[in-house]
Design a protein around this motif. Structure first.
Motif, mmCIF file in Angstrom:
data_model
loop_
_atom_site.group_PDB
_atom_site.id
_atom_site.type_symbol
_atom_site.label_atom_id
_atom_site.label_comp_id
_atom_site.label_asym_id
_atom_site.label_seq_id
_atom_site.Cartn_x
_atom_site.Cartn_y
_atom_site.Cartn_z
ATOM 1 N N THR A 178 39.290 -12.560 -25.233
ATOM 2 C CA THR A 178 38.732 -13.387 -26.326
ATOM 3 C C THR A 178 37.700 -14.667 -25.943
ATOM 4 O O THR A 178 37.230 -15.188 -26.832
ATOM 5 C CB THR A 178 39.977 -14.003 -27.120
ATOM 6 O OG1 THR A 178 40.792 -14.932 -26.037
ATOM 7 C CG2 THR A 178 41.039 -12.947 -27.827
ATOM 8 N N ARG B 200 38.522 -23.247 -33.256
ATOM 9 C CA ARG B 200 37.349 -22.894 -32.373
ATOM 10 C C ARG B 200 37.132 -23.727 -31.317
ATOM 11 O O ARG B 200 37.099 -24.843 -31.561
ATOM 12 C CB ARG B 200 36.183 -22.176 -33.035
ATOM 13 C CG ARG B 200 36.404 -21.116 -34.082
ATOM 14 C CD ARG B 200 35.301 -20.271 -34.580
ATOM 15 N NE ARG B 200 35.519 -19.440 -35.526
ATOM 16 C CZ ARG B 200 34.615 -18.587 -36.013
ATOM 17 N NH1 ARG B 200 33.167 -18.807 -35.681
ATOM 18 N NH2 ARG B 200 34.992 -17.374 -36.817
ATOM 19 N N SER C 86 35.017 -9.561 -30.619
ATOM 20 C CA SER C 86 35.244 -10.800 -31.534
ATOM 21 C C SER C 86 34.710 -12.065 -30.510
ATOM 22 O O SER C 86 34.241 -12.978 -30.977
ATOM 23 C CB SER C 86 36.350 -10.994 -31.793
ATOM 24 O OG SER C 86 37.540 -11.347 -30.756
ATOM 25 N N SER C 87 34.768 -11.903 -29.160
ATOM 26 C CA SER C 87 34.371 -13.114 -28.206
ATOM 27 C C SER C 87 33.102 -13.270 -28.204
ATOM 28 O O SER C 87 32.315 -14.218 -27.912
ATOM 29 C CB SER C 87 35.017 -12.972 -27.129
ATOM 30 O OG SER C 87 34.557 -11.791 -26.152
ATOM 31 N N HIS D 92 30.691 -11.679 -30.996
ATOM 32 C CA HIS D 92 30.073 -12.149 -32.306
ATOM 33 C C HIS D 92 31.328 -11.651 -33.331
ATOM 34 O O HIS D 92 31.211 -10.647 -33.855
ATOM 35 C CB HIS D 92 28.926 -11.149 -32.511
ATOM 36 C CG HIS D 92 27.975 -11.693 -33.571
ATOM 37 N ND1 HIS D 92 28.649 -11.922 -34.854
ATOM 38 C CD2 HIS D 92 26.552 -11.754 -33.511
ATOM 39 C CE1 HIS D 92 27.292 -12.382 -35.644
ATOM 40 N NE2 HIS D 92 26.428 -12.396 -34.715
ATOM 41 N N GLU D 93 32.103 -12.687 -33.381
ATOM 42 C CA GLU D 93 33.125 -12.641 -34.504
ATOM 43 C C GLU D 93 33.055 -12.171 -35.676
ATOM 44 O O GLU D 93 33.624 -11.387 -36.425
ATOM 45 C CB GLU D 93 34.120 -13.729 -34.150
ATOM 46 C CG GLU D 93 35.570 -13.762 -35.004
ATOM 47 C CD GLU D 93 36.595 -14.734 -34.894
ATOM 48 O OE1 GLU D 93 37.718 -14.535 -35.118
ATOM 49 O OE2 GLU D 93 36.284 -15.898 -33.958
ATOM 50 N N ASP D 94 31.987 -12.580 -36.263
ATOM 51 C CA ASP D 94 31.733 -12.548 -37.788
ATOM 52 C C ASP D 94 31.032 -10.993 -38.043
ATOM 53 O O ASP D 94 31.529 -10.404 -39.085
ATOM 54 C CB ASP D 94 30.462 -13.608 -38.104
ATOM 55 C CG ASP D 94 30.821 -14.968 -38.136
ATOM 56 O OD1 ASP D 94 31.967 -15.062 -38.405
ATOM 57 O OD2 ASP D 94 29.850 -15.884 -37.799
ATOM 58 N N MET E 7 34.305 -8.818 -37.941
ATOM 59 C CA MET E 7 34.884 -9.085 -39.358
ATOM 60 C C MET E 7 34.290 -8.445 -40.298
ATOM 61 O O MET E 7 35.170 -7.781 -41.349
ATOM 62 C CB MET E 7 35.135 -10.521 -39.676
ATOM 63 C CG MET E 7 36.010 -11.495 -38.565
ATOM 64 S SD MET E 7 36.126 -13.357 -39.035
ATOM 65 C CE MET E 7 36.531 -13.396 -40.669
ATOM 66 N N THR F 67 40.371 -10.151 -37.221
ATOM 67 C CA THR F 67 40.256 -10.518 -35.898
ATOM 68 C C THR F 67 41.474 -11.605 -35.534
ATOM 69 O O THR F 67 42.088 -11.746 -34.525
ATOM 70 C CB THR F 67 39.053 -11.304 -35.522
ATOM 71 O OG1 THR F 67 38.542 -12.269 -36.416
ATOM 72 C CG2 THR F 67 37.715 -10.244 -35.549
ATOM 73 N N LYS G 261 44.309 -11.592 -32.749
ATOM 74 C CA LYS G 261 44.557 -12.689 -31.723
ATOM 75 C C LYS G 261 45.813 -13.064 -31.592
ATOM 76 O O LYS G 261 46.509 -13.356 -30.490
ATOM 77 C CB LYS G 261 43.647 -13.682 -32.237
ATOM 78 C CG LYS G 261 42.157 -13.414 -31.735
ATOM 79 C CD LYS G 261 41.381 -14.678 -31.926
ATOM 80 C CE LYS G 261 39.907 -14.347 -31.979
ATOM 81 N NZ LYS G 261 38.887 -15.560 -32.296
#
Length: 324
Positions: free
Chosen positions: A57, A112, A187-188, A190-192, A195, A201, A205
């Motif tokens: 992550t 974040r 996700s680390s 480009h998390e958007d 999702m 995500t 986590k």
């Protein structure tokens, strides 16, 4: 991923070191050596469990000691007040640490950047303070002593710890190579986008936080029953920072890297006791040098990557040679 694939991913050095430690437990009648190896194995468990969450992550958990110390005290109290054998108290304490991980994850993982790290530091500080406030149960500064060991001999305890570490690392390796690990790694970056692809995500986590806390708690309980005592140092910020350093030197996102680096560096630290006056300076300087020379960790060094690439290239070639 099949169990055979997971076994094939084990670094040869890791297998050799585990076999060497097992041989030492069986063939060498030296309790001091066994104690050193147990300490190395336990710290390897600490570092690998930290990397399970923070490796894929990219998060920085500076409060990992709260799971270690919490499970250590939990197993000690279960044994002292309920008379449970370590066979039962250790798994229960590990599950409790995992439950705490799920709770903390649900509260902190929506943060974040540095805010997540600050939240974990605050939680760990609370745990450390509680060990003194609840001194009636935790023993305060003295901690709790007289814990029941796993077995009647130090060598057998070493074998138990080696087995637990090996199973933990194999489970973490399988997790990293599964779809769950892939989603966390994605996700680390480009998390958007992850999702938008339909993956929750936050839930992934929280699951990783739960597993990380469980395995860290297992390590904390291992420490308590092999050292036969627990104290507030298991909840200290210093331990959390040490775990972060060991895992970073080993290589984030590669469970065997942090485990191997932690085991070797802890043995080196104990060996430096002959220079006790300069021990901290030498050890800290070595950590800084390793981070400078290998910013991606020892497991991510160019030499290791080249060997890994050769192994992957050789596998299809060997498979092709066996065709009619």
């Amino acid at each position: 991923m099949s169990p055979l694939d997971v076994l094939r991913s084990v670094p040869p050095l890791g297998a050799v070191l585990v076999l060497a430690a097992a041989a030492a437990a069986l063939l060498i009648d030296a309790p001091y050596v066994h104690e050193l190896l147990i300490l190395a194995v336990v710290y390897a468990q600490f570092a690998a469990s930290w990397d399970l969450l923070c490796g894929p992550t990219g998060l920085d958990n500076f409060g990992h000691a709260v799971f270690i110390g919490g499970a250590g005290y939990g197993s000690a109290l279960l044994g002292r007040h309920l008379g449970l054998d370590p066979l039962f108290s250790v798994p229960l304490a590990a599950v409790a640490a995992g439950t705490l991980g799920a709770l903390l994850g649900s509260l902190t993982l929506r943060l974040r950047g540095p805010y997540f790290s600050l939240a974990t530091i605050a939680v760990a500080a609370m745990g450390y303070k509680l060990s003194f406030i609840l001194s009636r149960y935790t023993g305060g500064e003295e901690g709790l002593s007289g814990l029941r060991p796993f077995t009647s001999s130090v060598g057998a305890d070493l074998l138990v710890c080696l087995a637990l570490l090996s199973l933990s690392c194999l489970a973490m390796q399988a997790f990293m190579r599964s779809r769950l690990g892939l989603v966390l790694r994605a996700s680390s970056h480009h998390e958007d986008a992850v999702m938008a692809s339909g993956y929750d995500t936050a839930a992934y986590k929280i699951l990783a936080f739960t597993l990380s806390g469980t395995l860290a708690g297992l390590g904390g309980a291992m420490y308590g029953h092999t050292q036969m005592q627990v104290n507030p140092d298991l909840l200290s910020g210093g331990l959390s920072v040490m775990i972060v350093l060991l895992a970073t030197v080993g290589g984030r996102g590669r469970p065997f890297g942090p485990a191997l680096a932690a085991a070797l560096l802890i043995l080196l630290s104990e060996g430096l006791r002959v220079f006790e006056q300069y021990r901290a300076v030498i050890f800290t300087g070595l950590l800084i040098l390793l981070v400078y020379l290998h910013p991606e960790g020892l497991a991510g060094s160019a030499w290791v990557r080249r060997r890994s690439a050769r192994r992957h290239l050789a596998a299809p070639r060997q498979a092709g040679e066996g065709r009619p």
